[in-house]
Design an enzyme around this catalytic site. Structure first.
Site, PDB file in Angstrom:
ATOM      1  N   GLU A  70      -6.126  30.955   7.492  1.00  0.00           N
ATOM      2  CA  GLU A  70      -6.081  30.836   6.029  1.00  0.00           C
ATOM      3  C   GLU A  70      -7.056  31.803   5.346  1.00  0.00           C
ATOM      4  OE1 GLU A  70      -4.118  29.276   3.940  1.00  0.00           O
ATOM      5  OE2 GLU A  70      -2.947  28.106   5.369  1.00  0.00           O
ATOM      6  N   ARG A 121       0.853  -1.197   0.000  1.00  0.00           N
ATOM      7  CA  ARG A 121       0.000   0.000   0.000  1.00  0.00           C
ATOM      8  C   ARG A 121       0.882   1.239   0.000  1.00  0.00           C
ATOM      9  NH1 ARG A 121      -3.894  -2.899  -1.640  1.00  0.00           N
ATOM     10  NH2 ARG A 121      -5.098  -4.107  -0.122  1.00  0.00           N
ATOM     11  N   GLU A 122       0.739   2.048  -1.033  1.00  0.00           N
ATOM     12  CA  GLU A 122       1.484   3.313  -1.105  1.00  0.00           C
ATOM     13  C   GLU A 122       0.630   4.382  -0.431  1.00  0.00           C
ATOM     14  OE1 GLU A 122       3.424   2.060  -5.401  1.00  0.00           O
ATOM     15  OE2 GLU A 122       2.127   3.819  -5.302  1.00  0.00           O
ATOM     16  N   GLU A 156       2.519  31.943  -3.002  1.00  0.00           N
ATOM     17  CA  GLU A 156       1.124  31.845  -3.424  1.00  0.00           C
ATOM     18  C   GLU A 156       0.726  33.071  -4.234  1.00  0.00           C
ATOM     19  OE1 GLU A 156      -1.765  29.455  -0.316  1.00  0.00           O
ATOM     20  OE2 GLU A 156      -1.047  31.390   0.351  1.00  0.00           O
ATOM     21  N   SER A 216      -9.048  11.689  -0.225  1.00  0.00           N
ATOM     22  CA  SER A 216      -8.651  10.625  -1.159  1.00  0.00           C
ATOM     23  C   SER A 216      -8.173   9.390  -0.402  1.00  0.00           C
ATOM     24  CB  SER A 216      -7.536  11.160  -2.056  1.00  0.00           C
ATOM     25  OG  SER A 216      -7.832  10.933  -3.392  1.00  0.00           O
ATOM     26  N   PRO A 217      -9.092   8.698   0.287  1.00  0.00           N
ATOM     27  CA  PRO A 217      -8.674   7.635   1.210  1.00  0.00           C
ATOM     28  C   PRO A 217      -8.039   6.423   0.537  1.00  0.00           C
ATOM     29  CG  PRO A 217     -11.079   7.746   1.068  1.00  0.00           C
ATOM     30  CD  PRO A 217     -10.544   8.926   0.314  1.00  0.00           C
ATOM     31  N   GLU A 253       4.526  33.599   0.482  1.00  0.00           N
ATOM     32  CA  GLU A 253       5.353  34.204  -0.573  1.00  0.00           C
ATOM     33  C   GLU A 253       5.348  33.389  -1.877  1.00  0.00           C
ATOM     34  OE1 GLU A 253       9.603  32.452   1.124  1.00  0.00           O
ATOM     35  OE2 GLU A 253       9.165  34.610   1.244  1.00  0.00           O
ATOM     36  N   GLU A 268      -5.436  34.504   2.799  1.00  0.00           N
ATOM     37  CA  GLU A 268      -5.704  34.402   1.360  1.00  0.00           C
ATOM     38  C   GLU A 268      -6.673  35.473   0.850  1.00  0.00           C
ATOM     39  OE1 GLU A 268      -6.655  30.413   0.123  1.00  0.00           O
ATOM     40  OE2 GLU A 268      -4.696  29.660   0.780  1.00  0.00           O
TER      41      GLU A 268
END
Ligand SMILES: [Mg+2]
Length: 178
Positions: A91, A36-37, A139, A112-113, A137, A95
């Site tokens: 955030e 499993r990766e 973004e 993304s399990p 910096e 942003e």
């Protein structure tokens, strides 16, 4: 019958700033082995912010992973020792410049399990106060305002493709506004 996979070996492949990658050798219920990766991630937040005149706030930025620009809700990674509520407030302000006097967690989902343990906490931010954005910096962000109808139309047309963003808008429409 248990479907649990027993870890027989765990190998660290890469330790990065955003993710770690490891490969686990597991024993399956039928005693066979498999690999499993796994991408380890500290979790993230996404914030659906609603202005005082009912516009939804999005950010447009280039995503190197797909070599294209995406329209997303403001979002970011949970830093070490940070709780998601703090990340969400930080955030949003970094942003977009906005501070919220009414920040509420809507849900938390696994992005993304199949290959990652990343959890994304989705927040609703209302009662906003405008300030100055201070993106990281590296973004480059453009803030975009849409009505709910415009956002839904973009989801329908495939112009909003980011999963947390689609989820947040639909969650808001179906479960907050009802
Ligand atoms: Mg971000």
């Amino acid at each position: 019958m248990t479907r649990e996979e027993k870890t027989m070996k765990s190998e660290k492949i890469y330790e990065g700033k955003v993710i770690n990658l490891r490969v686990d050798t597991v024993e399956l219920p039928d005693r066979k082995y498999s690999k499993r990766e796994i991408v380890e991630h500290s979790g993230a937040v996404g914030i659906l912010a609603i202005t005082n005149d009912d516009k939804l706030i999005f950010v447009k930025q280039f995503r190197k992973t797909i070599e294209d620009e995406l329209l997303e809700i403001p979002a970011g990674r949970i830093e070490t020792d940070e709780i998601p509520d703090t990340t969400a407030a930080r955030e949003l302000e970094e942003e977009t410049g906005f501070k919220s006097n009414k920040l509420k967690k809507l849900t938390a989902v696994l992005s993304s399990p199949g290959f990652s343990n990343e959890v994304i906490h989705i927040y609703l931010a209302e009662d906003l106060q405008e300030g100055t954005a201070q993106p990281d910096e590296d973004e480059y962000i453009e803030v975009i305002y849409l009505t709910l109808e415009e956002a839904l139309d973009k989801i329908l047309k495939g112009e909003i493709r980011d999963s947390k963003t689609t989820l947040a808008v639909l969650f808001y429409k179906a479960l907050v506004l009802g």
